[in-house]
Scaffold this motif. Sequence first.
Motif, short mmCIF file in Angstrom:
data_model
loop_
_atom_site.label_atom_id
_atom_site.label_comp_id
_atom_site.label_asym_id
_atom_site.label_seq_id
_atom_site.Cartn_x
_atom_site.Cartn_y
_atom_site.Cartn_z
N VAL A 568 43.34 76.04 -48.02
CA VAL A 568 43.00 75.94 -46.59
C VAL A 568 42.07 77.08 -46.19
N LEU A 569 42.35 78.28 -46.66
CA LEU A 569 41.52 79.43 -46.29
C LEU A 569 40.14 79.34 -46.93
N VAL A 570 40.05 78.76 -48.12
CA VAL A 570 38.74 78.59 -48.76
C VAL A 570 37.83 77.74 -47.89
N ARG A 571 38.40 76.73 -47.25
CA ARG A 571 37.60 75.85 -46.40
C ARG A 571 37.40 76.40 -45.00
N ALA A 572 38.33 77.24 -44.53
CA ALA A 572 38.30 77.67 -43.13
C ALA A 572 37.84 79.11 -42.93
N HIS A 573 37.28 79.75 -43.96
CA HIS A 573 36.94 81.17 -43.81
C HIS A 573 35.85 81.39 -42.77
N ARG A 574 34.92 80.44 -42.61
CA ARG A 574 33.88 80.61 -41.59
C ARG A 574 34.46 80.49 -40.19
N ASP A 575 35.42 79.58 -40.02
CA ASP A 575 36.09 79.48 -38.72
C ASP A 575 36.81 80.77 -38.37
N LEU A 576 37.41 81.41 -39.38
CA LEU A 576 38.08 82.69 -39.13
C LEU A 576 37.09 83.75 -38.67
N ASP A 577 35.91 83.77 -39.29
CA ASP A 577 34.88 84.72 -38.86
C ASP A 577 34.57 84.56 -37.38
N LEU A 578 34.48 83.32 -36.92
CA LEU A 578 34.14 83.06 -35.53
C LEU A 578 35.33 83.33 -34.60
N LEU A 579 36.53 82.94 -35.02
CA LEU A 579 37.71 83.17 -34.18
C LEU A 579 37.95 84.66 -33.95
N SER A 580 37.57 85.50 -34.90
CA SER A 580 37.80 86.93 -34.76
C SER A 580 36.85 87.58 -33.76
N LEU A 581 35.82 86.83 -33.31
CA LEU A 581 34.85 87.39 -32.36
C LEU A 581 35.30 87.19 -30.91
N ASP A 582 35.41 85.93 -30.47
CA ASP A 582 35.82 85.60 -29.11
C ASP A 582 36.11 84.12 -29.06
N ASP A 583 36.40 83.60 -27.86
CA ASP A 583 36.68 82.17 -27.71
C ASP A 583 35.41 81.35 -27.51
N GLU A 584 34.39 81.94 -26.92
CA GLU A 584 33.20 81.18 -26.54
C GLU A 584 32.32 80.84 -27.74
N THR A 585 32.12 81.80 -28.62
CA THR A 585 31.21 81.56 -29.75
C THR A 585 31.67 80.40 -30.62
N PRO A 586 32.93 80.32 -31.05
CA PRO A 586 33.32 79.16 -31.86
C PRO A 586 33.23 77.84 -31.10
N ARG A 587 33.49 77.85 -29.79
CA ARG A 587 33.36 76.61 -29.02
C ARG A 587 31.92 76.13 -29.01
N VAL A 588 31.00 77.06 -28.81
CA VAL A 588 29.58 76.70 -28.78
C VAL A 588 29.15 76.11 -30.12
N LEU A 589 29.72 76.62 -31.21
CA LEU A 589 29.35 76.17 -32.55
C LEU A 589 30.20 75.01 -33.03
N GLY A 590 31.03 74.44 -32.15
CA GLY A 590 31.78 73.24 -32.48
C GLY A 590 33.10 73.45 -33.18
N VAL A 591 33.63 74.66 -33.16
CA VAL A 591 34.92 74.93 -33.80
C VAL A 591 36.03 74.69 -32.79
N PRO A 592 37.00 73.83 -33.09
CA PRO A 592 38.13 73.63 -32.16
C PRO A 592 39.04 74.86 -32.14
N VAL A 593 38.93 75.66 -31.09
CA VAL A 593 39.61 76.95 -31.07
C VAL A 593 41.12 76.79 -31.16
N ALA A 594 41.69 75.94 -30.31
CA ALA A 594 43.15 75.79 -30.28
C ALA A 594 43.68 75.27 -31.61
N GLY A 595 43.03 74.24 -32.15
CA GLY A 595 43.49 73.68 -33.42
C GLY A 595 43.36 74.64 -34.58
N SER A 596 42.22 75.34 -34.64
CA SER A 596 42.02 76.30 -35.72
C SER A 596 43.00 77.46 -35.63
N ARG A 597 43.23 77.92 -34.40
CA ARG A 597 44.18 79.02 -34.21
C ARG A 597 45.58 78.58 -34.64
#
Length: 693
Positions: A568-597
């Motif tokens: 799971v982490l092998v596939r989701a490491h980029r989402d983790l990079d974005l989640l560690s920044l803020d909520d807005e950046t992953p949303r803009v880039l199409g990452v489902p914040v609540a689901g990924s968290r």
Amino acid sequence: MAAPPAAPREAPAGRRRGRLALLAVGLGVLIVVGSALHLTQGTSAVSALDVLRLVFGGGTGDTAAVVLESRLPRLLAAVVVGIALGVAGAVLQTVARNIMASPDTLAVDAGAHLAIVAVAAFGVSLPLAGAAGIAFAGGIGAAALVLTLSGTGGTGIVRLVLAGTAIALAMKAATSMLLLLFAQETRGLFAWGSGSLGQNGLDGLLTLGPVIGVALVLLLALSRRLDLVYLGEDHARTLGVHVGRIRFAGIGLAVLMSAAAVTLAGPIGFVGLAAPALARLLANAVPGLHRHVVLIPVSAALGVTLLLGADLLLRALIGSQNALEVPTGVVTTVLGAVFLVVLARNIRVSSATTEPPAAGTRGTLTALRYRLILGALIVLALGAVVVSVLLGDIGILLGDVVNWVSGQAGPIVSNVMENRLPRVVAALLAGAALALAGALVQAVARNPLAEPGIIGVAGGAGLGAVAVITLVPGVGFWTQAGFAGLGAALATVVVFAMAARGGFASERLVLIGFGVQAGTQALVILLITLSDPWNETKALTWLGGSTYGRAFEHLVPMALALALVVPVLVRAHRDLDLLSLDDETPRVLGVPVAGSRLLMLGCAVLLTGAAVAGVGVISFVGLVAPHAARAVVGRRHSRALPVAALLGGLLVCVADTIGRTVIAPDQLPAGLMTAVFGAPYFVWLLYRSRTRT
């Protein structure tokens, strides 16, 4: 981040005096009624009517002996200790300009407890006043260190809690090591270490009561200057107040009161936080309560009320006989943890994220250099495994290991390998699992000083496992592992559901998690104390984390958890990079914040539950390993996660080897060793991040 609240507007004098009088009368009635009920509780046949006859000059000699030698000392201890902790907490909150400051969160209690246990362990016999002096030295040192790391500007609520928690964990680990190594010399200090109001007569109260009284009078004399210090340094200096001297005096007197309380009754948790914090909250409805000349006495009265209420509740629920074995501090910690969670839900916190210390200097690391670092860590981990297998109370050679693998070893070598190899692999897997869980929690919470222990996940897992072991004797390991996972999941749901209010601020998450962790640890002590009160080794070994007695069966949950989470982490490491920044950046880039968290938290819960079921509660690994990984290879999770897993496994493996070899054949739990190793590194991280800020 929350700053100290501004002083409320002055109400008309008549209304102000009326509300203050009503509050004073109400607290006085509660204390008088609580004291009367307290005197009627006990293990003897003396009833409430017998106590009443004694008050009015009647009663028998037996009644007088029971009341004066047993019940009255316990009541007076509750009053004196409640006053000391309530006032100490109020002054420490003022000096730190932080509503979360208290003898608990500043590690004053842990430092005083460590000092007293150290003196007892090395056979030094001191009079009561001398023990109070030793406790004062330990408490003042801990408070000075925590305030140095967290600052006193009123903007470090989470930093103060984390600094105090880390220092307290390290000191508690050192205390536990002394309790294990010097079991005979320190017998009885484990339960006392959670806070007990039981007294042997009035001698201790007559010795330390006047010390607390003098400190209270001196603090009341400083009340006007404390008002100005709490409002702000610049304002206080403009009016001629020497802020440094007032802080030094306030901290010294508060720690003196806390040390006296610890000497009398042990470290009683959360009274010093809840009582003054409640008084400050009441200041919004009671004009004039913000002034220290009123705040200090009201905090003292609330401290007495809370401590009396906790002791009354304890003996009412489990009976006076059973209450002799349960520390009162366990009840105050549970109640205080609930109060802290409620307070954290309503406190104003910042939504800003924090740059992880030492994380910004490795962004240009080349792929070749990363592979070299990763390869070196793999070699180190394998070398640590080999050395750990060879070392122990019975040393073996590498040739013996080869013979065992080929089935040609003798019975002694076979027995050593069958007992030692599962321990070594368990340490490696547990360290890797906790390191990965810590990295996930830090990324999701966006707080570089968080870890599974801080946010209550490890505490929930420990409570689930201990509960099923205690309540169902002879339960199998898989049932234990299942309840550990269930406890971790429930704790996580509680923490994140409570933190969801107000936009899921990361700092609120950490504060609520800290409360849940404290509450679960108190419940673990309660279960062990009620079920097996004299088996301190069992409690200390479990709470300290140990690989003792591990078999290959115990490795399966950790191996399965890692096997499920790593893909799971092998596939989701980029989402983790974005989640560690803020909520807005992953949303803009199409990452489902609540689901990924939620997915990342689920992985962290699974890893933590499996590790706790396998080796117990191990501190600092989930905090230190991710930080060290970021310091070496940078913030990208594709690189930081493998390095963190290897560093975590290496840390626990080395700690376990040292713990079972330095005093062989006796052993020290791996978790205590990781706390001793991890605390200095964490202190350095806090200091470095503070200087950068």
